[in-house]
Design a protein around this motif. Structure first.
Motif, PDB file in Angstrom:
ATOM      1  N   ASN A 287       0.818  -1.217  -0.048  1.00 39.36           N
ATOM      2  CA  ASN A 287       0.272   0.201   0.019  1.00 39.36           C
ATOM      3  C   ASN A 287       1.066   1.377   0.084  1.00 39.36           C
ATOM      4  N   ALA A 291       0.488   4.277  -2.735  1.00 38.98           N
ATOM      5  CA  ALA A 291       0.175   5.598  -2.199  1.00 38.98           C
ATOM      6  C   ALA A 291       0.855   6.573  -2.989  1.00 38.98           C
ATOM      7  N   TYR A 294       0.190   6.821  -6.463  1.00 35.53           N
ATOM      8  CA  TYR A 294      -1.113   7.677  -6.728  1.00 35.53           C
ATOM      9  C   TYR A 294      -0.761   9.148  -6.769  1.00 35.53           C
ATOM     10  N   ASN A 326      -9.518  -3.676  -3.722  1.00 39.47           N
ATOM     11  CA  ASN A 326     -10.792  -2.629  -4.033  1.00 39.47           C
ATOM     12  C   ASN A 326     -10.213  -1.164  -3.904  1.00 39.47           C
ATOM     13  N   ASN A 327      -9.319  -0.836  -2.882  1.00 39.60           N
ATOM     14  CA  ASN A 327      -9.134   0.568  -2.460  1.00 39.60           C
ATOM     15  C   ASN A 327      -8.281   1.036  -3.698  1.00 39.60           C
ATOM     16  N   ILE A 328      -7.403   0.256  -4.387  1.00 37.80           N
ATOM     17  CA  ILE A 328      -6.631   0.548  -5.509  1.00 37.80           C
ATOM     18  C   ILE A 328      -7.526   0.694  -6.713  1.00 37.80           C
ATOM     19  N   TYR A 330     -10.480   1.865  -6.749  1.00 36.99           N
ATOM     20  CA  TYR A 330     -11.351   2.910  -6.492  1.00 36.99           C
ATOM     21  C   TYR A 330     -10.540   4.232  -6.875  1.00 36.99           C
ATOM     22  N   VAL A 331      -9.461   4.215  -6.404  1.00 31.13           N
ATOM     23  CA  VAL A 331      -8.451   5.255  -6.473  1.00 31.13           C
ATOM     24  C   VAL A 331      -8.167   5.504  -7.889  1.00 31.13           C
ATOM     25  N   ASN A 334     -11.279   7.028  -9.868  1.00 33.72           N
ATOM     26  CA  ASN A 334     -11.305   8.396  -9.446  1.00 33.72           C
ATOM     27  C   ASN A 334     -10.288   9.228 -10.547  1.00 33.72           C
ATOM     28  N   SER A 361     -18.920  -5.948  -7.041  1.00 38.53           N
ATOM     29  CA  SER A 361     -19.953  -6.068  -6.060  1.00 38.53           C
ATOM     30  C   SER A 361     -19.750  -4.759  -5.000  1.00 38.53           C
ATOM     31  N   ASP A 362     -18.779  -3.946  -5.066  1.00 44.39           N
ATOM     32  CA  ASP A 362     -18.592  -2.908  -4.013  1.00 44.39           C
ATOM     33  C   ASP A 362     -19.518  -1.708  -4.667  1.00 44.39           C
ATOM     34  N   ALA A 363     -20.272  -1.090  -3.907  1.00 41.46           N
ATOM     35  CA  ALA A 363     -21.284  -0.170  -4.374  1.00 41.46           C
ATOM     36  C   ALA A 363     -20.429   1.161  -4.825  1.00 41.46           C
ATOM     37  N   SER A 364     -19.324   1.477  -4.271  1.00 42.57           N
ATOM     38  CA  SER A 364     -18.634   2.788  -4.444  1.00 42.57           C
ATOM     39  C   SER A 364     -17.862   2.549  -5.764  1.00 42.57           C
ATOM     40  N   ILE A 365     -17.514   1.375  -5.693  1.00 45.43           N
ATOM     41  CA  ILE A 365     -16.859   1.107  -7.347  1.00 45.43           C
ATOM     42  C   ILE A 365     -17.646   1.157  -8.388  1.00 45.43           C
ATOM     43  N   ARG A 368     -18.532   4.732  -9.487  1.00 41.33           N
ATOM     44  CA  ARG A 368     -17.698   5.473  -9.987  1.00 41.33           C
ATOM     45  C   ARG A 368     -17.136   4.924 -11.647  1.00 41.33           C
TER      46      ARG A 368
ATOM     47  N   LYS B  45     -14.977  -6.540   2.348  1.00 41.64           N
ATOM     48  CA  LYS B  45     -14.362  -6.387   0.997  1.00 41.64           C
ATOM     49  C   LYS B  45     -14.476  -5.264   0.321  1.00 41.64           C
ATOM     50  N   PHE B  46     -15.289  -4.231   0.990  1.00 42.88           N
ATOM     51  CA  PHE B  46     -15.351  -2.992   0.277  1.00 42.88           C
ATOM     52  C   PHE B  46     -13.946  -2.133   0.438  1.00 42.88           C
ATOM     53  N   THR B  47     -14.116  -0.916  -0.004  1.00 41.08           N
ATOM     54  CA  THR B  47     -13.082  -0.164  -0.129  1.00 41.08           C
ATOM     55  C   THR B  47     -13.060   0.747   1.200  1.00 41.08           C
ATOM     56  N   ASN B  48     -11.898   0.924   1.371  1.00 42.89           N
ATOM     57  CA  ASN B  48     -11.699   1.803   3.108  1.00 42.89           C
ATOM     58  C   ASN B  48     -12.181   3.314   3.137  1.00 42.89           C
ATOM     59  N   PHE B  49     -12.702   3.602   1.814  1.00 43.24           N
ATOM     60  CA  PHE B  49     -12.883   5.068   1.974  1.00 43.24           C
ATOM     61  C   PHE B  49     -14.525   5.310   1.470  1.00 43.24           C
ATOM     62  N   ASN B  76      -5.026  12.437  -0.354  1.00 48.92           N
ATOM     63  CA  ASN B  76      -4.773  11.098  -0.905  1.00 48.92           C
ATOM     64  C   ASN B  76      -5.012  10.096   0.163  1.00 48.92           C
ATOM     65  N   GLU B  77      -5.992   9.100  -0.322  1.00 45.99           N
ATOM     66  CA  GLU B  77      -6.492   8.212   0.693  1.00 45.99           C
ATOM     67  C   GLU B  77      -5.482   7.229   1.046  1.00 45.99           C
ATOM     68  N   LEU B  78      -4.543   6.556   0.173  1.00 46.87           N
ATOM     69  CA  LEU B  78      -3.704   5.605   0.351  1.00 46.87           C
ATOM     70  C   LEU B  78      -2.965   5.943   1.545  1.00 46.87           C
ATOM     71  N   ALA B  79      -2.520   7.259   1.472  1.00 45.34           N
ATOM     72  CA  ALA B  79      -1.448   7.805   2.372  1.00 45.34           C
ATOM     73  C   ALA B  79      -1.995   7.834   3.794  1.00 45.34           C
ATOM     74  N   GLU B  82      -1.937   4.493   5.497  1.00 42.30           N
ATOM     75  CA  GLU B  82      -0.618   4.043   6.254  1.00 42.30           C
ATOM     76  C   GLU B  82      -0.545   4.804   7.425  1.00 42.30           C
TER      77      GLU B  82
END
Lengths: 864, 144
Positions: A287, A291, A294, A326-328, A330-331, A334, A361-365, A368, B45-49, B76-79, B82
């Motif tokens: 991560n 980051a 990103y 998923n985080n990646i 999503y980012v 964006n 399956s993730d709603a926010s993804i 977007r 499983k969903f994003t952390n944001f 920056n969310e990923l930052a 961390e």
């Protein structure tokens, strides 16, 4: 002594609170503690102040009001010892904020502490200041903080830097003072100070353009070097996270570079190398690395253009998109939305992956990804993309369907290459998610269908099939019902088959069946049922064999509690039963709805209403089923043969009635009406009689007498009230008036008749002026002698006013070979209450002899 | 900029709340309630944001505690992920396998707040080195 006195240790109080089983118990414990604390405060208890405040803070965190403790904080801050000060400042930060006036009282203490010899105490003061200072405090204490930026202890320097951030946010004018100290901070080696310095610099640049200029010129190179050293630095265990040295510092530096490079080509140039290095060398399996990447991509996108770097950035985003995390993803989504404005081509390459994300399956993804797909649609890829989206529509979640439907409809509308595709896709959408489709959308669909005349047969058959399989979606039912009504004959006759169609045999009664089921459906709402009723009316004309059956269906709603349905049922029933001769004209095929007008209308958010003619001589009343939310029906669309200009607002009425025309064409138009019955209808509505100008003003009165109108539609609708309608239509039976130029419903009379003379009166009224009647008298000589010196005189009672125009002549040929006409104008001040009466005296000479005839006219029509 | 930091357990009780923007007490409670509701129902499983009002909340769940950071939309969310992790590591070091009760009871030593104040100030990162923070805490402890 109260057992719950300040003697309780914090730990015990916490235990006691946690032991409470109910909220009421907890409240009781807290109340006791608060009381004890308040007592201690009042007694100015020194020893336990520290402990009491700690307790108070805990209680505050539980959610209870603790304002009484605020002054305690101040007292503690003023104490000399470190522990007291510490808890005082902590209490201050927790219990107070910048909006409280109590804060001002602290200023002096804080100032002293900022100058304290004990650097820990200085640290405390800086911390408190940085977290909650108000604008006044900031102004007062800024000089101290500035000085501390150059303190020997790095801990103090970094706290001072962050404190300064708050100061310049609160008081932007002070920004200039900090520029020089910050330049020094940027050269620091200590990471803590460096990162805080960088943050301060970033905020300075945001607040003050001069600072931005200064740093851009002087410090960009230094920063680039610092970043390079950082990237190339060897392993440092202190700052290492996932194999990268101090990723936070990386990120902050990149952010500052972004601020400096934006809008400035030179600065951007100097950064290119290091950005490329970061983008390529950073490991992205953890991560921390992601980051940094990103942030790097963000920076590349924001600074001045460098083609190679941008491609690199978008590739990184593409990689992100396929990451499992998923985080990646999503980012990445964006960022891609922003990247589209920069380089749409590159983003298109990743279309497939993005489409996959729509189904995630993730709603926010999903959200977007959908927005991104919407931005990516263009003429070349619209077909496959739409296919994917529509397929997904079937399996998507309920809460997502709304969004998805709206976007899909919008895409279909904007980019559809040909009408058949548009209709196909819309049909699919309606079948799947008709309930989510907004009204404008299916209105537009109806407009398009009506325009695509070669596809009428295909459309109506497809709709019929769809309706057979699923009748759940309201909009689908409405559109289908409308089409079946309009194009039912095509449905049954299988006209206009396209090669792709399967043959389907639909009998007339099948068609009627399906419309009937639409009415009977429990879930059908008012609009659907209304539309179904008028569709049935249309079908009764197109399928005469089913007319009886349709009438039975329609009649069932005679007693409906809903006014609209009841009205329609009665009117249509009457049309079917008594007025077959005008029925087919009434429900004739609708003229093509003008897309431009509809587009314009939608833009100006008027309800979609009326049709405009497209060049054919429209005979007369056309059944215009209005596909709009208002459940009204234009029974009489009087558009004329000149295509109405696409106008909006007030011009609609004139378009409707075709009255906005030069008189010549208008009279043409009206005289074209072949049927005698329709003649009367026109006349009844005084279109043909008086000059056009008058009609413009007057027709709204007569015509817009519908009920439950929306104000806009009121002026447009030509819905006559039922009674008027019946009168107008019943007037068809008896003999039509003789001269075509008659006014409304005033038959001419024979006012006076003797053996030698007949006087006939013809009436007309100016619409809008019901009290005044224009009478045109016509004298006919019944004898075989010539009459000369013919003089006509008349007298009227007091409530009438009479005005005689000169006669056309004073000699009346014998045996009706000619007539004398004379115009009269009578104004009835008791109009409606008393009818007209008149006494006559007619004098003439026959063969030199004077003859006098007198009489009284009593047979004036009643309501003159 | 960080607007606030919240530590909440699964039932919604706030174990730590630090605000870097001014809010009334009632507003604070509302915020805490809303954030909790947002965060507690999300699938792991969903994003952390999550989007929260006009900002965003970056959260992570460690055992029974939710660590939530509310930051500006442009950050920056990923930052910050961390960042949360670093904070947890520091806490871990102090309490050796920190658990919720540690935070509750050691609140009185205001240790947790002290750590936070050494780590983040005025909504921005103050120190990125774990070692430096731990050293500093040691010095501060000696003064008590």
């Amino acid at each position: 002594m109260n057992p719950f006195s300040s003697g309780t240790r914090l730990r015990d109080m916490i235990r006691a609170i946690r032991a409470c089983k109910t909220a009421a118990e907890e409240r009781a414990v807290v109340r006791k503690e608060c009381a004890a604390i308040r007592a201690a405060i009042n007694e100015n208890d020194q020893d336990y102040r520290h402990r009491n405040l700690a307790k108070l803070m805990f209680i505050h965190m539980l959610g209870y009001p603790t304002h009484f403790g605020q002054m305690e904080c101040l007292k503690l801050i003023a104490s000399p010892g470190f522990p007291e000060k510490r808890i005082g400042y902590l209490g201050l930060m927790l219990l107070l904020d910048e909006r409280q006036e109590v804060l001002m009282l602290v200023t002096n203490s804080v100032k002293q502490d900022l100058n304290h010899t004990n650097q820990y105490i200085v640290g405390l003061a800086l911390c408190a200041l940085g977290n909650i200072c108000s604008a006044e405090m900031a102004r007062d204490l800024a000089p101290e903080v500035e000085r501390l930026l150059q303190f020997r202890d790095p801990n103090i320097r970094k706290k001072a830097a962050l404190c300064s951030i708050r100061i310049i946010k609160k008081v932007p004018d002070l920004a200039e003072n900090f520029i020089n100290p910050v330049a020094a901070l940027l050269k620091e080696k200590h990471h803590g100070v460096l990162i805080t310095g960088v943050q301060l610099c970033t905020d300075l640049c945001k607040v003050s353009p001069e600072a931005l200029e200064y740093f851009r010129k002087k410090c960009t190179d230094g920063l680039v070097r610092t970043l390079r050293d950082l990237v190339n630095s060897p392993y440092a265990p202190e700052y290492d996270i996932a194999g990268i040295t101090d990723p936070f510092l990386h990120i902050r530096l990149l952010k500052l570079l972004r601020v400096l490079g934006r809008g400035d080509a030179d600065a951007s140039d100097s950064m290119n190398d290091i950005l490329a290095q970061v983008a390529t060398k950073t490991e992205s399996n953890k991560n921390a690395g992601n980051a940094i990447l990103y942030e790097c991509v963000e920076t590349i996108m924001s600074i001045e253009d460098n083609g190679g770097l941008r491609v690199l950035a978008i590739n990184i985003l593409g990689r992100f998109l396929s990451n499992r995390d998923n985080n990646i993803r999503y980012v990445a989504l964006n960022m891609l939305m922003r990247a589209i404005t920069v380089d749409a081509q590159a983003v298109q390459r990743h279309r497939a992956t993005i489409l996959e994300c729509v189904k995630d399956s993730d709603a926010s993804i999903r959200k977007r990804a959908l927005e991104l797909v919407y931005l990516l649609v263009n003429e070349s890829n619209v077909k496959p993309l739409t296919k994917e989206l529509v397929d997904y529509l079937e399996v998507s979640d309920q809460d997502f369907k709304g969004d998805l439907t709206a976007k899909v409809c919008s895409i279909i509308e904007k980019f559809s290459p040909e009408k058949s595709w548009y209709i196909d896709q819309m049909l699919k959408v309606l079948t799947e998610a008709g309930n989510f489709v907004k009204d404008e959308v299916w209105h537009a669909l109806v407009v398009v269908i009506s325009n695509a005349s070669d596809l009428h047969g295909y459309t109506v058959r497809a709709l019929f099939r769809a309706l057979q399989t699923t009748a759940e979606q309201e909009s689908l039912v409405r559109v289908a019902v409308w089409c079946i009504g309009e194009y039912g004959d095509l449905l049954v006759s299988n006209a206009g088959m396209l090669n792709v169609e399967d043959p389907i045999t639909v009998t007339e009664s099948d068609a009627v069946d399906i419309v009937e089921s639409a009415i009977k459906r429990h879930a059908s709402d008012l609009t659907t049922k209304s539309m179904a009723l008028i569709a049935l009316l249309k079908l009764s004309s197109r399928f005469p064999s089913c007319s009886r059956r349709i009438k039975d269906i329609v009649v069932q709603h005679k007693g409906s509690l809903v006014l609209e349905l009841q009205q329609r049922s009665l009117e249509f029933n009457s049309i079917i039963e008594k007025h077959q001769n005008i029925r087919s004209a009434l429900v004739e095929r609708m003229p093509v709805l003008d897309e431009a007008t509809f587009g314009g209308r939608r833009a100006s958010s008027l309800p979609n209403t009326v049709s405009t003619s497209s060049g054919t001589a429209v005979k007369l009343p056309n059944g215009v089923a209005k596909p709009s939310a208002a459940p009204l029906v234009d029974l009489l669309d009087l558009s004329d043969d000149v295509p109405a200009p696409s106008s909006s607002g007030g011009d609609f009425l004139q378009d409707l009635l075709g009255v906005n025309l030069p008189p010549a064409t208008q009279s043409e138009g009206t005289n074209q009406t072949p049927k005698a019955g329709t003649d009367v209808l026109l006349d009844l509505l005084s279109i043909g009689s008086t000059p056009a100008q008058d009609n413009n003003l007057s027709t709204p009165d007569i015509l817009s007498s519908g009920q439950d109108n929306k104000p806009i539609i009121a002026s447009l609708d030509v819905l006559a009230a039922p009674s008027n309608m019946m009168d107008l239509l019943d007037g068809l039976g008896p003999a039509p008036p003789k001269p075509a130029e008659n006014g409304p419903a005033y038959p001419s009379i024979v006012a006076f008749e003797s053996s030698s003379l007949r006087l006939t009166f013809n009436f007309s009224k100016q619409p809008g002026n019901p009290q005044t009647t224009m009478i045109s008298g016509s004298f006919t000589n019944l004898s075989s002698n010539l009459f000369t010196d013919f003089v006509f005189q008349a007298a009227v009672p007091k409530f009438l006013q009479l005005h005689l125009d000169p006669a056309s002549g004073n000699s009346l040929p014998a045996s009706g070979n000619g007539t004398i006409t004379q115009s009269l104008k009578v104004t009835n001040s008791q109009h409606g209450k008393k009818p007209l009466v008149m006494r006559l005296r007619i004098a003439y000479k026959v063969d030199g002899k004077d003859v006098l005839e007198e009489g009284q006219i009593n047979n004036f029509p009643r309501d003159l | 900029m960080i607007r606030f930091i919240l530590l909440q357990n699964r039932q919604g009780k706030t174990r730590l709340a630090k605000y870097y923007v001014p809010l009334e007490d009632s507003e604070k409670h509302k915020v805490e309630y809303e954030v909790h509701r947002l965060v507690v129902n999300r699938d792991p499983k969903f994003t952390n944001f999550v989007e929260f009002r006009t900002h965003k909340v970056i959260y992570r769940r460690y055992a029974g505690l939710f660590f939530s950071l509310c930051v500006d939309i442009t950050d920056n969310e990923l930052a910050y992920l961390e960042c949360i992790h670093l904070f947890v590591e520091i806490l871990d070091h102090f309490f050796s396998n920190v658990c919720e009760l540690d935070l509750v009871f050691n609140f009185h030593k205001v240790l947790v707040y002290l750590i936070l104040d050494e780590f983040i100030l005025a909504g921005e990162l103050q120190e990125t080195s774990k070692r430096a923070i731990i050293e500093r805490m040691g010095e501060l402890e000696k003064l008590e």
